[in-house]
Motif scaffolding. Structure first.
Motif, short mmCIF file in Angstrom:
data_model
loop_
_atom_site.label_atom_id
_atom_site.label_comp_id
_atom_site.label_asym_id
_atom_site.label_seq_id
_atom_site.Cartn_x
_atom_site.Cartn_y
_atom_site.Cartn_z
N TRP A 95 -9.83 -25.64 47.74
CA TRP A 95 -9.86 -24.20 47.98
C TRP A 95 -10.70 -23.84 49.19
O TRP A 95 -11.76 -24.42 49.43
N THR A 96 -10.23 -22.85 49.95
CA THR A 96 -10.99 -22.29 51.06
C THR A 96 -11.17 -20.80 50.80
O THR A 96 -10.38 -20.18 50.05
N PRO A 97 -12.18 -20.17 51.40
CA PRO A 97 -12.34 -18.72 51.22
C PRO A 97 -11.09 -17.94 51.62
O PRO A 97 -10.77 -16.93 51.00
N HIS A 98 -10.38 -18.41 52.65
CA HIS A 98 -9.16 -17.73 53.10
C HIS A 98 -8.11 -17.69 51.99
O HIS A 98 -7.37 -16.71 51.85
N GLU A 99 -8.05 -18.76 51.18
CA GLU A 99 -7.06 -18.83 50.11
C GLU A 99 -7.44 -18.00 48.90
O GLU A 99 -6.60 -17.76 48.02
N LEU A 100 -8.70 -17.59 48.82
CA LEU A 100 -9.16 -16.88 47.64
C LEU A 100 -9.63 -15.46 47.99
O LEU A 100 -10.75 -15.06 47.66
N GLY A 101 -8.77 -14.72 48.63
CA GLY A 101 -9.04 -13.30 48.83
C GLY A 101 -8.88 -12.57 47.50
O GLY A 101 -8.13 -13.00 46.61
N LEU A 102 -9.56 -11.45 47.36
CA LEU A 102 -9.58 -10.73 46.10
C LEU A 102 -8.19 -10.22 45.70
O LEU A 102 -7.94 -9.94 44.52
N GLN A 103 -7.27 -10.14 46.67
CA GLN A 103 -5.93 -9.65 46.33
C GLN A 103 -5.23 -10.58 45.35
O GLN A 103 -4.30 -10.17 44.65
N ARG A 104 -5.64 -11.84 45.28
CA ARG A 104 -5.01 -12.77 44.34
C ARG A 104 -5.27 -12.35 42.89
O ARG A 104 -4.52 -12.72 41.99
N LEU A 105 -6.33 -11.61 42.65
CA LEU A 105 -6.63 -11.16 41.29
C LEU A 105 -5.58 -10.17 40.80
O LEU A 105 -5.27 -10.15 39.60
N GLY A 106 -5.04 -9.38 41.71
CA GLY A 106 -4.02 -8.41 41.34
C GLY A 106 -4.54 -7.42 40.31
O GLY A 106 -5.72 -7.03 40.34
N PRO A 107 -3.69 -7.03 39.34
CA PRO A 107 -4.10 -6.04 38.35
C PRO A 107 -4.81 -6.62 37.13
O PRO A 107 -4.94 -5.95 36.11
N ALA A 108 -5.26 -7.87 37.22
CA ALA A 108 -5.85 -8.53 36.05
C ALA A 108 -7.10 -7.81 35.57
O ALA A 108 -7.94 -7.39 36.37
N THR A 109 -7.23 -7.70 34.26
CA THR A 109 -8.43 -7.10 33.66
C THR A 109 -9.47 -8.16 33.34
O THR A 109 -10.61 -7.83 32.98
N CYS A 110 -9.09 -9.44 33.45
CA CYS A 110 -10.01 -10.53 33.13
C CYS A 110 -9.70 -11.71 34.04
O CYS A 110 -8.52 -11.99 34.32
#
Length: 329
Positions: free
Chosen positions: A113-128
């Protein structure tokens, strides 16, 4: 929706080949695995929308894992198509069906994993967001995974399962107290606890992690059930009785059952401010059923929502409440 971040592993189980095969060899049966991937599958089968944030290889094992996740209803839109090979785990089962693993993990997809691959948009509408396991202890990706979870804590409930693998990482790699600074739910096994806090009573360990920030801590104890600790108020939960085939994926199924139950009650999405002990115990009882049914079949094969009937169910156990341990005791 619950997002699950972590590894997807090809679990292989060795057996003796047929008598007419090459003498002295072993046969390997390979199944989809990896703690986070197992949790995502179990969530989706229970009826919770599950999004898997994983780096999935394009090799033969990765294709098997992708098909398994997709056929169970897991959302793969936030997964990364990885060029590295899949991680391979070779499991040896003891007489009680417990697995000991040897990992072939150098340079594999799960840890890059790199920081570029883990932008917060990947979380989407998740509540958890649920994470932990080996992705949170293996370099070079662990730093990016932890940073993502810290950011996600501002938007979702955070769940962690250390899922300790002593042959894979050292005790100091599992920074549970630091993780509790941004974690709401900590689930671990009694074996995890013995490795992480040798000789420390479970109540004292829970109080340490509560003080660091985790509100709900659940310690699974195999056939002895589980201990639920909410801000230091505790109760015991009885295990469900089944004929155990093996325990592969049982802890991951328990986590899924716990999160599914909390989610269906509308308790995910914040800091668990509306959670009380009775509700936490009910969630752990449901999780124990899901885990037991997973133990009743081979491999990490959690039940679908229509299969939630235990072969033998003991009478309900009245939660046994114990007071919080004094600080430092």
């Amino acid at each position: 929706m619950i997002a699950v971040l972590g590894e997807c592993v090809a679990d292989s189980f060795a057996s003796r080949p047929p008598a007419d095969a090459h003498p002295g060899g072993l046969a390997l049966r390979v199944l989809p695995g990896g703690g986070p991937a197992n949790t995502a599958v179990a969530l989706a089968r229970l009826g919770t929308a599950a999004r898997f944030l994983g780096r999935i290889s394009g090799d033969v094992f990765g294709r098997m894992i992708s098909e398994h996740l997709a056929s169970s209803g897991v959302d793969l839109s936030a997964a990364v198509a990885a060029g590295e090979p899949s991680t391979l785990a070779v499991a040896a089962l003891d007489d009680a069906g417990r697995a000991a693993y040897t990992f072939y993990a150098d340079g594999t997809a799960d840890w890059q994993w790199t920081p570029h691959e883990l932008g917060l948009q990947r979380l989407g509408p998740a509540t958890c967001l649920h994470t932990g396991s080996m992705a949170l202890v293996r370099e070079p990706g662990r730093t990016a995974v932890e940073a993502f979870a810290r950011k996600a804590a501002g938007h979702a409930t955070i769940s962690i399962d250390p899922n300790v693998r002593p042959t894979f990482a050292a005790r100091d790699d599992y920074q549970v107290t630091r993780w509790c600074e941004w974690t709401d739910i900590l689930k671990l096994s009694d074996d995890d606890l013995a490795f992480l806090q040798p000789g420390v009573p479970v109540e004292r360990a829970c109080d340490t992690w509560h003080a660091a920030g985790a509100r709900l801590i659940v310690v699974t104890r195999g056939a002895a059930g589980a201990l639920v600790s909410l801000d230091g108020e505790r109760a015991a939960v009885r295990a469900r009785e089944v004929e155990v085939v093996d325990t592969v994926g049982a802890g991951d199924a328990f986590t899924a059952g716990l999160l599914h139950s909390l989610g269906t009650k509308g308790l995910l999405g914040g800091r668990l401010d509306r959670l009380d002990l009775a509700t936490a115990v009910a969630a752990a009882e449901f999780a124990a059923l899901v885990s037991a049914l997973t133990c009743a079949v081979a491999g990490a094969n959690p039940p679908w929502s229509g299969q939630l009937t235990a072969p033998r169910t003991p009478p309900p156990l009245r939660p046994r409440r114990t007071p919080p341990s004094p600080a430092g005791c």
